[in-house]
Write an enzyme that holds these catalytic residues in place. Sequence first.
Site, PDB file in Angstrom:
ATOM      1  N   HIS A  37       3.171   6.798  -1.271  1.00  0.00           N
ATOM      2  CA  HIS A  37       3.980   5.722  -0.660  1.00  0.00           C
ATOM      3  C   HIS A  37       3.546   5.407   0.769  1.00  0.00           C
ATOM      4  O   HIS A  37       3.910   4.362   1.303  1.00  0.00           O
ATOM      5  CB  HIS A  37       5.485   6.034  -0.767  1.00  0.00           C
ATOM      6  CG  HIS A  37       6.023   6.987   0.249  1.00  0.00           C
ATOM      7  ND1 HIS A  37       6.309   8.299  -0.013  1.00  0.00           N
ATOM      8  CD2 HIS A  37       6.351   6.799   1.548  1.00  0.00           C
ATOM      9  CE1 HIS A  37       6.782   8.876   1.065  1.00  0.00           C
ATOM     10  NE2 HIS A  37       6.813   7.980   2.033  1.00  0.00           N
TER      11      HIS A  37
ATOM     12  N   ASP B 185       4.150  10.498  -6.571  1.00  0.00           N
ATOM     13  CA  ASP B 185       3.926  10.096  -5.177  1.00  0.00           C
ATOM     14  C   ASP B 185       2.844  10.982  -4.540  1.00  0.00           C
ATOM     15  O   ASP B 185       3.136  11.910  -3.789  1.00  0.00           O
ATOM     16  CB  ASP B 185       5.256  10.210  -4.414  1.00  0.00           C
ATOM     17  CG  ASP B 185       5.194   9.568  -3.042  1.00  0.00           C
ATOM     18  OD1 ASP B 185       4.200   8.877  -2.753  1.00  0.00           O
ATOM     19  OD2 ASP B 185       6.149   9.771  -2.254  1.00  0.00           O
TER      20      ASP B 185
ATOM     21  N   GLY C 210       8.279   9.947   8.660  1.00  0.00           N
ATOM     22  CA  GLY C 210       7.152  10.390   9.501  1.00  0.00           C
ATOM     23  C   GLY C 210       6.587  11.715   9.015  1.00  0.00           C
ATOM     24  O   GLY C 210       5.476  12.092   9.352  1.00  0.00           O
TER      25      GLY C 210
ATOM     26  N   SER D 272       6.513  12.296   5.707  1.00  0.00           N
ATOM     27  CA  SER D 272       6.000  11.985   4.364  1.00  0.00           C
ATOM     28  C   SER D 272       4.524  12.289   4.238  1.00  0.00           C
ATOM     29  O   SER D 272       3.756  12.032   5.163  1.00  0.00           O
ATOM     30  CB  SER D 272       6.193  10.498   4.070  1.00  0.00           C
ATOM     31  OG  SER D 272       7.526  10.292   3.742  1.00  0.00           O
ATOM     32  N   GLY D 273       4.154  12.794   3.087  1.00  0.00           N
ATOM     33  CA  GLY D 273       2.740  13.098   2.839  1.00  0.00           C
ATOM     34  C   GLY D 273       2.362  14.490   3.308  1.00  0.00           C
ATOM     35  O   GLY D 273       1.356  15.044   2.897  1.00  0.00           O
TER      36      GLY D 273
HETATM   37  C1  4AZ Z   1      10.690   9.012   4.691  1.00  0.00           C
HETATM   38  O1  4AZ Z   1      11.267   8.005   4.988  1.00  0.00           O
HETATM   39  C2  4AZ Z   1      11.504  10.188   4.283  1.00  0.00           C
HETATM   40  N1  4AZ Z   1      14.978  13.686   3.741  1.00  0.00           N
HETATM   41  C3  4AZ Z   1      10.877  11.372   3.950  1.00  0.00           C
HETATM   42  C4  4AZ Z   1      11.618  12.455   3.572  1.00  0.00           C
HETATM   43  C5  4AZ Z   1      12.970  12.376   3.516  1.00  0.00           C
HETATM   44  C6  4AZ Z   1      13.612  11.232   3.847  1.00  0.00           C
HETATM   45  C7  4AZ Z   1      12.871  10.129   4.245  1.00  0.00           C
HETATM   46  C8  4AZ Z   1      13.761  13.572   3.090  1.00  0.00           C
HETATM   47  O2  4AZ Z   1       9.460   9.109   4.749  1.00  0.00           O
END
Ligand code: 4AZ
Length: 836
Positions: A638, A692, A784, A786-787
Amino acid sequence: MIESSLKYDPKRDEVNGLAEEVVFLPASNQKELEKRNPKEVKLIVGLVIGAALLSLMIGLLVWHFHFRPDNRIKKMYSGYLNISNHQFTEELEDSDSEEFKKLAATVEEMLRETYTGVEGIAPYYVRSTITAFSEGSVIAYYWLECRVPPENEAEFDAGIEALSKQRTRRFKTNVHSSSLRISQLVVDRADPRKVKPPKDKSCSFDLHAVPGKIGTFTSPGFPNSPYPANSWCQWAIRADPDHILELNFVTFDLEKTCQNDFVTVYDSLSPIEKREITERCGIYPPTNALKLMSSRNVMLVTLITDEDENYPGFKAEFKQIPKTKECGKILEGSGSFSSPYYPAYYPPRADCTWTLKVSPSMRVKVEFKIFLLQEPVNGVCNDYVEINDQKICGKQSTQIKLGHGNEMTVRFHSNEAESDRGFFATFEPYDPSTSCTDKLACKNGNCIGNDLKCDGWNDCGDHSDEIGCICSKDQFRCNIGLCKSVFWRCDGVDDCGDNSDEMNCECTIEEMKCANGKCIPKEQKCNQVNECGDGSDEKDCKNEQGSVPCTSNTYSCKNGLCIQKKNPECDGTKDCEDGSDEQNCSCGYRPYRHSRIVGGVAAEPGEWPWQVSLHLKNKGNVCGASVISNRWLVSAAHCFQDARDIKYSDPNIWVAYLGLHVQLQLNEQVVMGNIKQIIVHESYSPQTFDNDIALLELSSPVTFSSVIQPICLPDASHNFPVGKTVTVTGWGRMKEDGPEATVLQQADLRIIKNQVCNKFLSTVVTSRMLCAGFLSGGIDACQGDSGGPLSSVESNGKVFLAGIVSWGDGCARRNKPGVYTKAEKFREWIRKHSGV
Ligand code: 4AZ
């Protein structure tokens, strides 16, 4: 043949005076024989038989001593003994001196007498060799060599064991008519890898600390070339009497697997296990240097390497420091105290007592900020801190201890072996009436929010907020009285602490019922891990080690055979016949792993060396990623989904920061990499976030370092069990709508059952997703992050990628754990697209 040899033997003729009888005739020539006098005949026959018997005996003896296969087991022991009626002199340091040789001969003779005087040992004794002497009055270090037939091994071991338990004996020796008073004779089985022929002086060094100066030594070839293969080197270091040694490895870069190349440091001049301070391999950068202390004025350092993969090696500094008798103090008001020589490893055989005093109306509050002691052995703490009549040992996160009054005693004890970094603690006065204004005061001195009382979570850390509660309607009562959320019943995690929340559960068809009523996934049966707690899942397992039919729950070896053992990859044990489960294991290694205990939020530099920060060029951190090889990173799909204004799928807009700790703080260890290509999973669903995952190829390969390392990828059959603690890391937002972190953050989470998560989350958690966090909220990944990796420390200390930060309903909300891409589900996909 017999005839001719006797005929020309002049000696025989002389001795026996039988010259005329030298012509022997074949026994069949009856006529000739009968011509002789019967007495002569008897004599000749007797002589022949005697000669034959003699040759047979000589032959047997020659065979016995030279040719008989020796199936006895060579057993080497190392040890030392104290000679209390002898004074140490400087000459005894030099093994070539007359004094050394004379005393060594006496002690060796005494050892021979001792060991050959013990019934179970005597027949197998070969020799004892003195290797060194040191002060105290004189300590003699020696090797003992024995050879034992396999059938007598047990009896022999018992003999050695009994001997090593006798503490004081008086040994009289006839040699030089001297009498040695021996107090303490220590003998210990030597690890076969660590045995060096006692007389082998190659790569053996004797060093003596010079007062006020720092001495140095290095592994062979350092820094110009890697250490040689098959090395066995030792450095015997001494200090003046009444001093101890400080040894500091200013550079330390060895192979990562300690089975292959390793350094061992002993609190002795003999390499005996009972005096081993530590055994180390891998990298210790200067900021996390390995610093060790001795308890007396000697130390032995050994370097043992195998036949391949040689690394730069080490440079060590040593110095002597006066041995202070005082350890511990009376401290008043507030302040700090630590284990001796902290942050160096504490010395063996230390005993310290601190008396902490605060003003009369107050209580003493102690906070252990660092706590790294030797782990308990069979549940017993050998090195420990004793506080409030409780012994604490092992590695602990921040601990707060509250005294019963205004005075408190803290004791520290270390035994003779295995040390660690020790502890650092602060203390201050605590006023029970005012210390927690508007908050709930825990028994241990912590203050917590009033709403956290009786919420099912151990918020105080000592359960005091969960004791004496009336369970609410969405809670049930554990057998031990605690109230827990009904959602935690039968979720595979022992939330009660007595397993009562996991008893009498209805098991699904994918689960098996343990004898104690607990449900566990069927795939956990016979995986050599006691998930049931009562061993019933590991009973009646056939073919445990051998190959089994391949299923999705078995591990496939390279040779096509499958094994039942769960998570066998890189666990340090060769499980596949072809050893393929232990190949490609240069991953999941943390040079800084001993630097501190997880518990806070900011990571230490280099603590998560696979963590990558993905920046949009000139725009800062957007996503995280993990290093999986020198060319490939893994991240979340994503992150690369095009938006209206930004083409996130374009590799040219990204830059990857490897080895980064603080955002925008680029030092020489940080590597910036451009991205050559981005491979997004073909089945990634932007609606459900299913699959993902994405792979990023770096434009040029990166060189691994102490702050850049690849994480291990789990095999498709790998299982990260529900309830396991895993760690999420990243520079994402610190709050749901808050700012992003500048220093890399880390948080420990627990894996939660997908069924439980599906009860709480807005969208479906698929089988390719993993839920982790706390239903109480407060700890989570956020935008932030993520990944980035969800790291799991597996057996052998190796770290595996359990998940990839993917999504969640907000961040850190109650009953909203975070969702991660399950890494093991994509093992083949990663291999197919990256070759890793
Ligand atoms: C995001 O927006 C995100 N609480 C990543 C992880 C989580 C929530 C949002 C987990 O990238």
